[in-house]
Design a protein around this motif. Structure first.
Motif, PDB file in Angstrom:
ATOM      1  N   ASP A   1     -32.979  30.240 -46.810  1.00  8.16           N
ATOM      2  CA  ASP A   1     -33.184  31.638 -47.180  1.00  8.16           C
ATOM      3  C   ASP A   1     -33.844  32.439 -46.056  1.00  8.16           C
ATOM      4  O   ASP A   1     -33.741  33.667 -46.023  1.00  8.16           O
ATOM      5  CB  ASP A   1     -34.055  31.721 -48.442  1.00  8.16           C
TER       6      ASP A   1
ATOM      7  N   THR B   1     -44.882  33.977 -49.263  1.00  5.77           N
ATOM      8  CA  THR B   1     -43.679  33.990 -48.433  1.00  5.77           C
ATOM      9  C   THR B   1     -44.000  34.466 -47.019  1.00  5.77           C
ATOM     10  O   THR B   1     -43.508  33.909 -46.031  1.00  5.77           O
ATOM     11  CB  THR B   1     -42.615  34.902 -49.064  1.00  5.77           C
TER      12      THR B   1
ATOM     13  N   LYS C   1     -46.254  38.624 -58.460  1.00  9.12           N
ATOM     14  CA  LYS C   1     -45.298  39.113 -57.464  1.00  9.12           C
ATOM     15  C   LYS C   1     -45.990  39.338 -56.114  1.00  9.12           C
ATOM     16  O   LYS C   1     -45.435  39.012 -55.064  1.00  9.12           O
ATOM     17  CB  LYS C   1     -44.639  40.400 -57.956  1.00  9.12           C
TER      18      LYS C   1
ATOM     19  N   ALA D   1     -35.446  38.305 -53.312  1.00  5.18           N
ATOM     20  CA  ALA D   1     -35.110  37.499 -54.487  1.00  5.18           C
ATOM     21  C   ALA D   1     -35.838  36.157 -54.472  1.00  5.18           C
ATOM     22  O   ALA D   1     -36.122  35.581 -55.528  1.00  5.18           O
ATOM     23  CB  ALA D   1     -33.601  37.272 -54.552  1.00  5.18           C
ATOM     24  N   VAL D   2     -36.153  35.661 -53.273  1.00  8.87           N
ATOM     25  CA  VAL D   2     -36.821  34.353 -53.166  1.00  8.87           C
ATOM     26  C   VAL D   2     -38.233  34.402 -53.735  1.00  8.87           C
ATOM     27  O   VAL D   2     -38.570  33.634 -54.647  1.00  8.87           O
ATOM     28  CB  VAL D   2     -36.816  33.861 -51.708  1.00  8.87           C
TER      29      VAL D   2
ATOM     30  N   ASN E   1     -41.208  35.118 -61.014  1.00 11.16           N
ATOM     31  CA  ASN E   1     -40.681  35.225 -62.372  1.00 11.16           C
ATOM     32  C   ASN E   1     -40.752  33.889 -63.104  1.00 11.16           C
ATOM     33  O   ASN E   1     -41.008  33.852 -64.313  1.00 11.16           O
ATOM     34  CB  ASN E   1     -39.239  35.727 -62.340  1.00 11.16           C
ATOM     35  N   ALA E   2     -40.508  32.803 -62.382  1.00  5.52           N
ATOM     36  CA  ALA E   2     -40.581  31.480 -63.014  1.00  5.52           C
ATOM     37  C   ALA E   2     -42.005  31.192 -63.478  1.00  5.52           C
ATOM     38  O   ALA E   2     -42.231  30.714 -64.605  1.00  5.52           O
ATOM     39  CB  ALA E   2     -40.117  30.412 -62.033  1.00  5.52           C
TER      40      ALA E   2
ATOM     41  N   ARG F   1     -42.854  33.491 -66.517  1.00  8.59           N
ATOM     42  CA  ARG F   1     -42.309  33.012 -67.787  1.00  8.59           C
ATOM     43  C   ARG F   1     -43.136  31.844 -68.339  1.00  8.59           C
ATOM     44  O   ARG F   1     -43.427  31.798 -69.535  1.00  8.59           O
ATOM     45  CB  ARG F   1     -40.849  32.591 -67.615  1.00  8.59           C
TER      46      ARG F   1
ATOM     47  N   LEU G   1     -39.513  36.757 -55.608  1.00  7.41           N
ATOM     48  CA  LEU G   1     -39.451  37.271 -56.970  1.00  7.41           C
ATOM     49  C   LEU G   1     -39.004  36.189 -57.950  1.00  7.41           C
ATOM     50  O   LEU G   1     -39.496  36.121 -59.079  1.00  7.41           O
ATOM     51  CB  LEU G   1     -38.496  38.468 -57.034  1.00  7.41           C
ATOM     52  N   GLN G   2     -38.078  35.354 -57.507  1.00  3.39           N
ATOM     53  CA  GLN G   2     -37.630  34.260 -58.367  1.00  3.39           C
ATOM     54  C   GLN G   2     -38.780  33.302 -58.664  1.00  3.39           C
ATOM     55  O   GLN G   2     -38.952  32.847 -59.797  1.00  3.39           O
ATOM     56  CB  GLN G   2     -36.471  33.515 -57.692  1.00  3.39           C
ATOM     57  N   ARG G   3     -39.570  33.006 -57.637  1.00  3.57           N
ATOM     58  CA  ARG G   3     -40.726  32.129 -57.822  1.00  3.57           C
ATOM     59  C   ARG G   3     -41.752  32.779 -58.753  1.00  3.57           C
ATOM     60  O   ARG G   3     -42.297  32.127 -59.655  1.00  3.57           O
ATOM     61  CB  ARG G   3     -41.349  31.814 -56.465  1.00  3.57           C
TER      62      ARG G   3
END
Length: 292
Positions: free
Chosen positions: A97, A40, A33, A201-202, A208-209, A212, A204-206
């Motif tokens: 974004d 970013t 994160k 969210a941008v 999180n991917a 995972r 964090l989405q990266r």
């Protein structure tokens, strides 16, 4: 409850892995994160540098070419801030974004008027003129947002030709924007800030991917290692111990004709098997002597 050696081994192995898996997840989540956030911000810095380059190009090469025409018709393309915003708007079509604004406390073009939170940033930069960049997070209607800001400072006295007083400004500019905004600027004054915002969210989405993928990969490695270790334990430990136990049971019941335990290798179990074979031979000899 009776546990086999393999069960005890698996219990210890799974427990250690579960602790390590959880610890790795916590550490990786935080690092990913933070890394995504910094990535970013770095992308935002590149956009700010692009805007800075356009401002310099406009002030140094476009504005002089349109200087005479400005007496008859005002061209906003000669204004560095206008050119920077228009240029970034084109770039940001590929990065929807992100948003860019030259937030100004007293702008000529009211589209650059700083909102309340942007005004707070400008005031912070004014209070700390040595601060060349400021970043942070804020709550919005759509969630947390990440922003980065740099001060807009009047370093070129030529800017005051349009922004000192309404009387000194070009009439063609007054006809478009009016005489109420964008005046009273001072040399070296911080009049606003370049602000780039992007939803949290941008990154964090990266993150999180990637998280995972990392955790699934780690789990996959565990499964492979778990199967491999269990296979090795079965082949080199439990299977041999079971065989040795069966032979020992038969010998304990006086069946000395039971098959010999095959001794291979130089490990601890091989040494145990050799000792057992010698004991079996000695026991058989002793019993034979007693029978005689």
């Amino acid at each position: 409850m009776k546990f086999s050696i393999a069960a005890k081994f698996n219990l210890v192995f799974v427990t250690i892995f579960a602790i390590g898996f959880a610890a790795a997840g916590v550490v990786a989540d935080g690092l990913l994160k933070q890394s995504a956030r910094e990535e970013t911000l770095q992308n935002a810095r590149l956009l700010l540098e692009a805007a800075k380059s356009v401002r310099g190009y406009t002030a140094g090469q476009i504005a002089p070419l349109l200087k005479n025409q400005m007496k008859y018709e005002f061209h906003p393309q000669s204004v560095p801030s206008y050119s920077a915003v228009e240029h970034l708007n084109v770039i940001l079509k590929a990065y929807p974004d992100f948003s860019y604004k030259e937030a100004t406390l007293n702008p000529t073009n009211l589209r650059d008027k700083a909102s309340d939170w942007e005004a707070d940033i400008v005031h912070k930069l004014r209070k700390s003129p040595e601060l060349k960049e400021f970043s942070g997070e804020r709550d919005t209607a759509t969630g947390r947002s990440l922003y980065i800001a740099r001060p807009l400072q009047i370093k070129d006295g030529a800017c005051l030709a349009c922004h000192s007083t309404a009387a000194a400004a070009p009439k063609t500019m007054i006809d478009i924007y009016g005489a109420n905004n964008g005046f009273g600027w001072q040399l070296n004054e911080i009049i606003g800030a370049q602000v780039i915002s992007v939803p949290m969210a941008v990154p964090l989405q990266r993150a999180n991917a990637i998280f995972r993928t990392f955790m699934l990969s780690l789990l996959g490695v565990f499964v492979v290692v778990f199967v491999a270790l269990n296979l090795m334990v079965h082949l080199f430990v439990t299977r041999r111990i079971k065989h040795l136990a069966q032979v020992a049971d038969q010998v304990s019941m006086g069946k000395f004709e039971a098959e010999d335990f095959e001794v291979r290798g130089n490990d601890e179990l091989s040494a145990l098997a050799q000792s057992f074979t010698r004991m079996r031979t000695s026991l058989a000899s002793a019993l034979k002597m007693l029978e005689e």
